[in-house]
Design a protein around this motif. Structure first.
Motif, PDB file in Angstrom:
ATOM      1  N   VAL A 108       0.847  -1.188   0.000  1.00  0.00           N
ATOM      2  CA  VAL A 108       0.000   0.000   0.000  1.00  0.00           C
ATOM      3  C   VAL A 108       0.883   1.238   0.000  1.00  0.00           C
ATOM      4  O   VAL A 108       1.782   1.364   0.829  1.00  0.00           O
ATOM      5  CB  VAL A 108      -0.931   0.024   1.232  1.00  0.00           C
ATOM      6  CG1 VAL A 108      -1.750   1.295   1.246  1.00  0.00           C
ATOM      7  CG2 VAL A 108      -1.837  -1.204   1.237  1.00  0.00           C
ATOM      8  N   GLN A 109       0.627   2.120  -0.935  1.00  0.00           N
ATOM      9  CA  GLN A 109       1.322   3.415  -0.957  1.00  0.00           C
ATOM     10  C   GLN A 109       0.334   4.496  -0.553  1.00  0.00           C
ATOM     11  O   GLN A 109      -0.813   4.505  -1.008  1.00  0.00           O
ATOM     12  CB  GLN A 109       1.882   3.690  -2.347  1.00  0.00           C
ATOM     13  CG  GLN A 109       3.041   2.770  -2.721  1.00  0.00           C
ATOM     14  CD  GLN A 109       3.676   3.159  -4.031  1.00  0.00           C
ATOM     15  OE1 GLN A 109       3.012   3.628  -4.945  1.00  0.00           O
ATOM     16  NE2 GLN A 109       4.994   2.991  -4.124  1.00  0.00           N
ATOM     17  N   LEU A 110       0.800   5.396   0.301  1.00  0.00           N
ATOM     18  CA  LEU A 110      -0.072   6.424   0.864  1.00  0.00           C
ATOM     19  C   LEU A 110       0.448   7.806   0.503  1.00  0.00           C
ATOM     20  O   LEU A 110       1.657   8.063   0.612  1.00  0.00           O
ATOM     21  CB  LEU A 110      -0.142   6.282   2.390  1.00  0.00           C
ATOM     22  CG  LEU A 110      -0.582   4.925   2.912  1.00  0.00           C
ATOM     23  CD1 LEU A 110      -0.457   4.875   4.429  1.00  0.00           C
ATOM     24  CD2 LEU A 110      -2.011   4.621   2.490  1.00  0.00           C
ATOM     25  N   GLN A 111      -0.459   8.682   0.106  1.00  0.00           N
ATOM     26  CA  GLN A 111      -0.110  10.049  -0.293  1.00  0.00           C
ATOM     27  C   GLN A 111      -0.993  11.016   0.475  1.00  0.00           C
ATOM     28  O   GLN A 111      -2.190  11.120   0.215  1.00  0.00           O
ATOM     29  CB  GLN A 111      -0.302  10.223  -1.790  1.00  0.00           C
ATOM     30  CG  GLN A 111       0.052  11.609  -2.315  1.00  0.00           C
ATOM     31  CD  GLN A 111       1.544  11.835  -2.399  1.00  0.00           C
ATOM     32  OE1 GLN A 111       2.303  10.912  -2.670  1.00  0.00           O
ATOM     33  NE2 GLN A 111       1.969  13.057  -2.139  1.00  0.00           N
ATOM     34  N   ALA A 112      -0.380  11.723   1.419  1.00  0.00           N
ATOM     35  CA  ALA A 112      -1.125  12.685   2.228  1.00  0.00           C
ATOM     36  C   ALA A 112      -1.085  14.065   1.588  1.00  0.00           C
ATOM     37  O   ALA A 112      -0.100  14.440   0.944  1.00  0.00           O
ATOM     38  CB  ALA A 112      -0.541  12.754   3.628  1.00  0.00           C
ATOM     39  N   SER A 113      -2.163  14.824   1.775  1.00  0.00           N
ATOM     40  CA  SER A 113      -2.247  16.177   1.241  1.00  0.00           C
ATOM     41  C   SER A 113      -3.200  16.998   2.089  1.00  0.00           C
ATOM     42  O   SER A 113      -3.918  16.456   2.941  1.00  0.00           O
ATOM     43  CB  SER A 113      -2.716  16.154  -0.212  1.00  0.00           C
ATOM     44  OG  SER A 113      -4.013  15.586  -0.301  1.00  0.00           O
ATOM     45  N   SER A 173      -3.015   3.642  -2.681  1.00  0.00           N
ATOM     46  CA  SER A 173      -3.003   2.859  -3.908  1.00  0.00           C
ATOM     47  C   SER A 173      -3.249   1.402  -3.553  1.00  0.00           C
ATOM     48  O   SER A 173      -3.099   0.994  -2.410  1.00  0.00           O
ATOM     49  CB  SER A 173      -1.655   3.002  -4.615  1.00  0.00           C
ATOM     50  OG  SER A 173      -0.626   2.450  -3.799  1.00  0.00           O
ATOM     51  N   GLY A 174      -3.619   0.621  -4.517  1.00  0.00           N
ATOM     52  CA  GLY A 174      -3.809  -0.797  -4.278  1.00  0.00           C
ATOM     53  C   GLY A 174      -5.238  -1.156  -3.940  1.00  0.00           C
ATOM     54  O   GLY A 174      -6.029  -0.302  -3.546  1.00  0.00           O
ATOM     55  N   ARG A 175      -5.562  -2.415  -4.071  1.00  0.00           N
ATOM     56  CA  ARG A 175      -6.931  -2.871  -3.854  1.00  0.00           C
ATOM     57  C   ARG A 175      -7.155  -3.420  -2.455  1.00  0.00           C
ATOM     58  O   ARG A 175      -8.189  -4.010  -2.187  1.00  0.00           O
ATOM     59  CB  ARG A 175      -7.273  -3.937  -4.897  1.00  0.00           C
ATOM     60  CG  ARG A 175      -7.335  -3.393  -6.307  1.00  0.00           C
ATOM     61  CD  ARG A 175      -7.644  -4.497  -7.304  1.00  0.00           C
ATOM     62  NE  ARG A 175      -6.509  -5.385  -7.488  1.00  0.00           N
ATOM     63  CZ  ARG A 175      -6.518  -6.431  -8.288  1.00  0.00           C
ATOM     64  NH1 ARG A 175      -7.607  -6.745  -8.961  1.00  0.00           N
ATOM     65  NH2 ARG A 175      -5.442  -7.178  -8.410  1.00  0.00           N
ATOM     66  N   THR A 176      -6.176  -3.226  -1.561  1.00  0.00           N
ATOM     67  CA  THR A 176      -6.310  -3.792  -0.225  1.00  0.00           C
ATOM     68  C   THR A 176      -6.632  -2.730   0.821  1.00  0.00           C
ATOM     69  O   THR A 176      -6.552  -3.014   2.003  1.00  0.00           O
ATOM     70  CB  THR A 176      -5.003  -4.499   0.181  1.00  0.00           C
ATOM     71  OG1 THR A 176      -3.923  -3.547   0.159  1.00  0.00           O
ATOM     72  CG2 THR A 176      -4.706  -5.645  -0.763  1.00  0.00           C
ATOM     73  N   PHE A 177      -7.005  -1.536   0.389  1.00  0.00           N
ATOM     74  CA  PHE A 177      -7.248  -0.433   1.324  1.00  0.00           C
ATOM     75  C   PHE A 177      -8.251  -0.817   2.396  1.00  0.00           C
ATOM     76  O   PHE A 177      -8.048  -0.549   3.579  1.00  0.00           O
ATOM     77  CB  PHE A 177      -7.742   0.782   0.544  1.00  0.00           C
ATOM     78  CG  PHE A 177      -8.062   1.971   1.407  1.00  0.00           C
ATOM     79  CD1 PHE A 177      -9.382   2.350   1.623  1.00  0.00           C
ATOM     80  CD2 PHE A 177      -7.057   2.719   1.979  1.00  0.00           C
ATOM     81  CE1 PHE A 177      -9.688   3.444   2.416  1.00  0.00           C
ATOM     82  CE2 PHE A 177      -7.348   3.826   2.774  1.00  0.00           C
ATOM     83  CZ  PHE A 177      -8.666   4.192   2.984  1.00  0.00           C
ATOM     84  N   SER A 178      -9.331  -1.475   2.002  1.00  0.00           N
ATOM     85  CA  SER A 178     -10.400  -1.780   2.965  1.00  0.00           C
ATOM     86  C   SER A 178     -10.007  -2.867   3.961  1.00  0.00           C
ATOM     87  O   SER A 178     -10.734  -3.112   4.927  1.00  0.00           O
ATOM     88  CB  SER A 178     -11.674  -2.187   2.225  1.00  0.00           C
ATOM     89  OG  SER A 178     -11.447  -3.348   1.471  1.00  0.00           O
ATOM     90  N   THR A 179      -8.874  -3.502   3.765  1.00  0.00           N
ATOM     91  CA  THR A 179      -8.417  -4.524   4.712  1.00  0.00           C
ATOM     92  C   THR A 179      -7.521  -3.935   5.796  1.00  0.00           C
ATOM     93  O   THR A 179      -7.036  -4.662   6.669  1.00  0.00           O
ATOM     94  CB  THR A 179      -7.660  -5.655   4.007  1.00  0.00           C
ATOM     95  OG1 THR A 179      -6.439  -5.134   3.467  1.00  0.00           O
ATOM     96  CG2 THR A 179      -8.494  -6.269   2.906  1.00  0.00           C
ATOM     97  N   ASN A 219     -10.644   4.864  -1.760  1.00  0.00           N
ATOM     98  CA  ASN A 219      -9.347   4.525  -1.156  1.00  0.00           C
ATOM     99  C   ASN A 219      -8.727   5.732  -0.451  1.00  0.00           C
ATOM    100  O   ASN A 219      -7.526   6.007  -0.590  1.00  0.00           O
ATOM    101  CB  ASN A 219      -8.369   4.002  -2.216  1.00  0.00           C
ATOM    102  CG  ASN A 219      -8.610   2.552  -2.576  1.00  0.00           C
ATOM    103  OD1 ASN A 219      -9.627   1.963  -2.201  1.00  0.00           O
ATOM    104  ND2 ASN A 219      -7.711   1.967  -3.324  1.00  0.00           N
ATOM    105  N   THR A 220      -9.541   6.442   0.291  1.00  0.00           N
ATOM    106  CA  THR A 220      -9.066   7.681   0.909  1.00  0.00           C
ATOM    107  C   THR A 220      -9.524   7.763   2.363  1.00  0.00           C
ATOM    108  O   THR A 220     -10.655   7.395   2.682  1.00  0.00           O
ATOM    109  CB  THR A 220      -9.579   8.903   0.133  1.00  0.00           C
ATOM    110  OG1 THR A 220      -9.140   8.814  -1.230  1.00  0.00           O
ATOM    111  CG2 THR A 220      -9.040  10.199   0.731  1.00  0.00           C
ATOM    112  N   ALA A 276      -1.318   3.012   7.540  1.00  0.00           N
ATOM    113  CA  ALA A 276      -2.187   1.849   7.394  1.00  0.00           C
ATOM    114  C   ALA A 276      -1.715   0.775   8.366  1.00  0.00           C
ATOM    115  O   ALA A 276      -0.520   0.458   8.417  1.00  0.00           O
ATOM    116  CB  ALA A 276      -2.138   1.325   5.967  1.00  0.00           C
ATOM    117  N   HIS A 277      -2.661   0.267   9.146  1.00  0.00           N
ATOM    118  CA  HIS A 277      -2.292  -0.757  10.130  1.00  0.00           C
ATOM    119  C   HIS A 277      -3.312  -1.872  10.118  1.00  0.00           C
ATOM    120  O   HIS A 277      -4.511  -1.635   9.979  1.00  0.00           O
ATOM    121  CB  HIS A 277      -2.134  -0.140  11.525  1.00  0.00           C
ATOM    122  CG  HIS A 277      -3.208   0.824  11.929  1.00  0.00           C
ATOM    123  ND1 HIS A 277      -4.306   0.435  12.664  1.00  0.00           N
ATOM    124  CD2 HIS A 277      -3.346   2.161  11.719  1.00  0.00           C
ATOM    125  CE1 HIS A 277      -5.069   1.488  12.885  1.00  0.00           C
ATOM    126  NE2 HIS A 277      -4.517   2.545  12.327  1.00  0.00           N
TER     127      HIS A 277
END
Length: 119
Positions: free
Chosen positions: A1-6, A24-30, A76-77, A97-98
């Motif tokens: 998972v890649q995370l971009q804060a703004s 990014s990625g399809r595993t955000f909800s996990t 995914n936000t 993400a944890h």
């Protein structure tokens, strides 16, 4: 998972900012998601966390009642709405993400966004 804060910036005391963290990625909800912050000369500290579905949240005492964490799994936000900002909220804010909740042990970190609150 890649995370971009703004969303960071300069705001006067009492003001409002909304931070966003796009994953990014399809595993955000996990992943449960969290926000941390690091003020100059201080250690990074926990701010808020939200469960996988968004149904449960937990806040640091210093921000409870002023900050609200939320998430949109379709986008995914994760967001952090910050009201009634104080100069002591000045810090670089990081999203994370944890895999566990409410225990926060991040697997992934975003790059950070600077929030400066002027008095």
């Amino acid at each position: 998972v890649q995370l971009q804060a703004s969303g960071g910036g300069l705001v006067q005391a009492g003001g409002f900012l909304r931070l966003s963290c796009a994953a990014s990625g399809r595993t955000f909800s996990t992943y449960a998601m969290g926000w941390f912050r690091q003020a100059p000369g201080k250690e990074r500290e926990f701010v808020a966390t939200i469960s996988w579905t968004g149904g449960s949240t937990y806040y640091a005492t210093s921000v409870k009642g002023r900050f609200t964490i939320s998430r949109d799994n379709a986008k995914n936000t994760v967001y952090l709405q910050m009201h009634s900002l104080k100069p002591e909220d000045t810090a670089v804010y990081y999203c994370a993400a944890h895999p566990t909740y409410p225990t926060v042990a991040p697997d992934y970190w975003g790059q950070g966004t600077l929030v400066t609150v002027s008095s």
